[in-house]
Design a protein around this motif. Structure first.
Motif, PDB file in Angstrom:
ATOM      1  N   ALA A 109       0.828  -1.214   0.000  1.00  0.00           N
ATOM      2  CA  ALA A 109       0.000   0.000   0.000  1.00  0.00           C
ATOM      3  C   ALA A 109       0.858   1.258   0.000  1.00  0.00           C
ATOM      4  O   ALA A 109       0.481   2.280  -0.586  1.00  0.00           O
ATOM      5  N   LYS A 110       2.020   1.179   0.634  1.00  0.00           N
ATOM      6  CA  LYS A 110       2.927   2.328   0.673  1.00  0.00           C
ATOM      7  C   LYS A 110       3.296   2.788  -0.728  1.00  0.00           C
ATOM      8  O   LYS A 110       3.297   3.992  -1.031  1.00  0.00           O
ATOM      9  N   TRP A 111       3.586   1.823  -1.590  1.00  0.00           N
ATOM     10  CA  TRP A 111       4.033   2.159  -2.942  1.00  0.00           C
ATOM     11  C   TRP A 111       2.887   2.669  -3.798  1.00  0.00           C
ATOM     12  O   TRP A 111       3.086   3.537  -4.648  1.00  0.00           O
ATOM     13  N   ALA A 177     -16.556   1.669  -4.074  1.00  0.00           N
ATOM     14  CA  ALA A 177     -15.254   1.725  -4.743  1.00  0.00           C
ATOM     15  C   ALA A 177     -14.157   1.625  -3.688  1.00  0.00           C
ATOM     16  O   ALA A 177     -13.984   2.548  -2.883  1.00  0.00           O
ATOM     17  N   CYS A 178     -13.439   0.516  -3.687  1.00  0.00           N
ATOM     18  CA  CYS A 178     -12.445   0.257  -2.646  1.00  0.00           C
ATOM     19  C   CYS A 178     -11.041   0.153  -3.225  1.00  0.00           C
ATOM     20  O   CYS A 178     -10.839  -0.386  -4.320  1.00  0.00           O
ATOM     21  N   ASP A 179     -10.089   0.637  -2.462  1.00  0.00           N
ATOM     22  CA  ASP A 179      -8.683   0.529  -2.839  1.00  0.00           C
ATOM     23  C   ASP A 179      -7.866   0.474  -1.557  1.00  0.00           C
ATOM     24  O   ASP A 179      -8.269   1.064  -0.543  1.00  0.00           O
ATOM     25  N   PHE A 180      -6.728  -0.247  -1.570  1.00  0.00           N
ATOM     26  CA  PHE A 180      -5.939  -0.265  -0.349  1.00  0.00           C
ATOM     27  C   PHE A 180      -4.966   0.903  -0.259  1.00  0.00           C
ATOM     28  O   PHE A 180      -4.182   1.001   0.673  1.00  0.00           O
ATOM     29  N   SER A 181      -5.050   1.833  -1.181  1.00  0.00           N
ATOM     30  CA  SER A 181      -4.282   3.072  -1.108  1.00  0.00           C
ATOM     31  C   SER A 181      -5.144   4.185  -0.527  1.00  0.00           C
ATOM     32  O   SER A 181      -6.179   4.555  -1.094  1.00  0.00           O
ATOM     33  N   LYS A 182      -4.733   4.712   0.605  1.00  0.00           N
ATOM     34  CA  LYS A 182      -5.472   5.822   1.215  1.00  0.00           C
ATOM     35  C   LYS A 182      -5.497   7.029   0.293  1.00  0.00           C
ATOM     36  O   LYS A 182      -6.500   7.759   0.231  1.00  0.00           O
ATOM     37  N   LYS A 183      -4.399   7.251  -0.401  1.00  0.00           N
ATOM     38  CA  LYS A 183      -4.321   8.398  -1.298  1.00  0.00           C
ATOM     39  C   LYS A 183      -5.319   8.266  -2.439  1.00  0.00           C
ATOM     40  O   LYS A 183      -5.963   9.250  -2.837  1.00  0.00           O
ATOM     41  N   ALA A 184      -5.468   7.058  -2.980  1.00  0.00           N
ATOM     42  CA  ALA A 184      -6.431   6.844  -4.060  1.00  0.00           C
ATOM     43  C   ALA A 184      -7.844   7.142  -3.587  1.00  0.00           C
ATOM     44  O   ALA A 184      -8.645   7.765  -4.302  1.00  0.00           O
ATOM     45  N   VAL A 185      -8.168   6.716  -2.371  1.00  0.00           N
ATOM     46  CA  VAL A 185      -9.505   6.975  -1.825  1.00  0.00           C
ATOM     47  C   VAL A 185      -9.721   8.472  -1.621  1.00  0.00           C
ATOM     48  O   VAL A 185     -10.806   9.004  -1.891  1.00  0.00           O
ATOM     49  N   GLU A 186      -8.687   9.166  -1.182  1.00  0.00           N
ATOM     50  CA  GLU A 186      -8.792  10.625  -1.041  1.00  0.00           C
ATOM     51  C   GLU A 186      -9.075  11.285  -2.381  1.00  0.00           C
ATOM     52  O   GLU A 186      -9.876  12.222  -2.476  1.00  0.00           O
ATOM     53  N   VAL A 187      -8.404  10.801  -3.433  1.00  0.00           N
ATOM     54  CA  VAL A 187      -8.621  11.354  -4.770  1.00  0.00           C
ATOM     55  C   VAL A 187     -10.073  11.146  -5.194  1.00  0.00           C
ATOM     56  O   VAL A 187     -10.712  12.066  -5.725  1.00  0.00           O
ATOM     57  N   GLN A 200     -19.669   5.055  -2.557  1.00  0.00           N
ATOM     58  CA  GLN A 200     -18.953   5.052  -1.281  1.00  0.00           C
ATOM     59  C   GLN A 200     -17.531   4.567  -1.534  1.00  0.00           C
ATOM     60  O   GLN A 200     -17.327   3.444  -1.988  1.00  0.00           O
ATOM     61  N   ALA A 201     -16.553   5.411  -1.265  1.00  0.00           N
ATOM     62  CA  ALA A 201     -15.139   5.078  -1.475  1.00  0.00           C
ATOM     63  C   ALA A 201     -14.484   4.785  -0.128  1.00  0.00           C
ATOM     64  O   ALA A 201     -14.589   5.585   0.812  1.00  0.00           O
ATOM     65  N   ASP A 202     -13.819   3.633  -0.045  1.00  0.00           N
ATOM     66  CA  ASP A 202     -13.212   3.213   1.214  1.00  0.00           C
ATOM     67  C   ASP A 202     -11.871   2.531   0.981  1.00  0.00           C
ATOM     68  O   ASP A 202     -11.616   1.991  -0.100  1.00  0.00           O
ATOM     69  N   VAL A 203     -11.056   2.543   2.027  1.00  0.00           N
ATOM     70  CA  VAL A 203      -9.805   1.793   2.018  1.00  0.00           C
ATOM     71  C   VAL A 203     -10.106   0.349   2.375  1.00  0.00           C
ATOM     72  O   VAL A 203     -10.783   0.070   3.373  1.00  0.00           O
ATOM     73  N   TRP A 204      -9.648  -0.578   1.544  1.00  0.00           N
ATOM     74  CA  TRP A 204      -9.846  -2.006   1.812  1.00  0.00           C
ATOM     75  C   TRP A 204      -8.792  -2.816   1.092  1.00  0.00           C
ATOM     76  O   TRP A 204      -8.503  -2.585  -0.082  1.00  0.00           O
ATOM     77  N   ASP A 284       8.272   2.060 -10.047  1.00  0.00           N
ATOM     78  CA  ASP A 284       7.676   2.893  -8.995  1.00  0.00           C
ATOM     79  C   ASP A 284       7.399   2.112  -7.719  1.00  0.00           C
ATOM     80  O   ASP A 284       6.811   2.639  -6.770  1.00  0.00           O
ATOM     81  N   GLY A 285       7.813   0.835  -7.672  1.00  0.00           N
ATOM     82  CA  GLY A 285       7.647   0.036  -6.465  1.00  0.00           C
ATOM     83  C   GLY A 285       6.363  -0.767  -6.401  1.00  0.00           C
ATOM     84  O   GLY A 285       6.181  -1.555  -5.461  1.00  0.00           O
ATOM     85  N   THR A 286       5.455  -0.601  -7.359  1.00  0.00           N
ATOM     86  CA  THR A 286       4.232  -1.398  -7.370  1.00  0.00           C
ATOM     87  C   THR A 286       4.493  -2.743  -8.025  1.00  0.00           C
ATOM     88  O   THR A 286       5.393  -2.880  -8.854  1.00  0.00           O
ATOM     89  N   ARG A 287       3.688  -3.743  -7.660  1.00  0.00           N
ATOM     90  CA  ARG A 287       3.900  -5.106  -8.132  1.00  0.00           C
ATOM     91  C   ARG A 287       2.933  -5.438  -9.268  1.00  0.00           C
ATOM     92  O   ARG A 287       1.848  -4.870  -9.358  1.00  0.00           O
ATOM     93  N   VAL A 288       3.331  -6.397 -10.111  1.00  0.00           N
ATOM     94  CA  VAL A 288       2.452  -6.812 -11.207  1.00  0.00           C
ATOM     95  C   VAL A 288       2.740  -8.256 -11.577  1.00  0.00           C
ATOM     96  O   VAL A 288       3.893  -8.684 -11.654  1.00  0.00           O
TER      97      VAL A 288
END
Length: 362
Positions: A109-111, A177-187, A200-204, A284-288
């Motif tokens: 999530a940090k990345w 709409a869920c994402d484990f990035s807090k920044k994405a949810v803020e956006v 409803q956007a949440d961190v998950w 950028d540190g994200t995995r794929v």
């Protein structure tokens, strides 16, 4: 910018790879009749009737490959496959260090937070094509569809959720709409189109043991997983599939799209990016992860222990032995979308591969 007459030494590594790929031949599929998609006249830009047809612009023997920006169903030939396997061998010989494996895997999530902090909402284009690829989205957003709950896993900046809401006519639709990035949810929450009545956007974290905020078991009609499963470690797949099963209503549908093995994005990875087979760290540190078709089908149809919520110890072991395991999903459709994208200005060819599927809860 350098002109086309610049020496080869001025090419970046990615450009050099694309230049090499452009010299390779491709298998050419023939059709008996020229499809409308081959016309440059906008009035002939007809939509497909079969979402899993993946286009009908076939590359024929006498075609100018640079006439269009893309060709459908282009199978790479043996030469390209051999080149790709050479790249994979190079990647395996220079994997990510153990230190970096821990660094990238311990807090993914940090990345993603850094990614969305650096790119805000401008990196991805809105996915207006989703309703074409997954017709169920047209049905659930119809005015008379009735109460419908959609869960998007890995929603990012809302590039899927907001186009769905823009086309929605169903007053009883709710998109989680869920994402484990807090920044994405803020956006997403700061977007001008964000309306808590419909979204409803949440961190998950899809691989956690908890369900998404505000959702209960068997409460969701449709789950969207668009380029999200590939961000998970293979050790997280089973938990993620189990969570989707829990949250879906019986007969609920998963709409899935992600990267296929041999995609250009995989082939062009350099040294120091290989985590494990088909699993990489981006710059950028994200995995794929890049999936095989049969592998993906197995993930969604394989048996999962049914006695997860029972007490630990002998009782659990007995339940596993007696109840054995159960498959959770049926594969309704699963296709490989192979395309050759063309940069006509630079005379480059790029081979892409995606997997697209629909999985239904048993």
């Amino acid at each position: 910018m350098a002109s086309t007459a610049t020496a080869d030494a001025a090419l970046s590594p990615d450009e050099e790879l694309l230049t090499k790929a452009s010299a390779l031949t491709v298998q050419e599929a023939k059709t008996d009749q020229l499809p409308p998609h081959r016309s440059h006249d906008p009035q002939h830009n007809m939509k497909r009737t079969d979402p899993f047809q993946f286009g009908s612009r076939y590359l024929q023997e006498d075609d100018d490959v640079f006439e269009f920006n893309a060709w459908d169903h282009v199978e790479t030939d043996d030469a390209y496959k051999e080149y790709a396997e050479q790249q994979f061998a190079m990647q395996r010989e220079s994997p990510v260090s153990d230190f970096d494996k821990y660094r990238f895997n311990s807090d993914p999530a940090k990345w993603w937070n850094l990614f969305y902090k650096n790119n805000t909402a401008n990196f991805f284009k809105n996915r207006k094509w989703l309703q074409q690829e997954f017709p169920i989205l047209g049905k659930v957003t119809a005015e008379d569809a009735g109460p419908v709950t959609i869960l998007e896993v890995g929603a990012g900046a809302g590039n899927t959720a907001f186009p769905i809401l823009a086309n929605n006519k169903n007053p009883k639709l709710k998109v989680h709409a869920c994402d484990f990035s807090k920044k994405a949810v803020e956006v997403m929450r700061s977007h001008e189109a964000y309306n808590p009545d419909f979204m409803q956007a949440d961190v998950w974290d899809a691989a956690s043991e908890a369900l998404p905020p505000g959702l209960e078991e068997s409460s969701v009609d449709v789950v969207l997983m668009i380029f999200i499963f590939s961000a998970l470690s293979p050790t997280q797949w089973e938990q993620a599939v189990w969570n989707i099963y829990r949250v879906l209503k019986p007969g609920g549908e998963v709409c899935f799209r992600d990267y296929g093995r041999g995609d250009l994005a995989q082939v062009r990875f350099k040294k120091g990016r290989y985590l494990e087979e088909n699993f990489y760290i981006r710059g950028d540190g994200t995995r794929v992860y890049f999936f095989e078709k049969d592998e993906l089908a197995g993930i969604w149809t394989s048996a999962i222990i049914a006695a997860r919520d029972t007490a630990e110890g002998e009782e659990t072991a007995e339940l596993i032995d007696s109840e054995a395991k159960q498959a959770l999903f049926d594969v309704e459709e699963l296709g490989v979308d192979r395309r050759m994208l063309v940069n006509r200005a630079r005379r480059l060819k790029m081979y892409r591969c995606w997997l697209q599927g629909r999985f239904r809860k048993k």
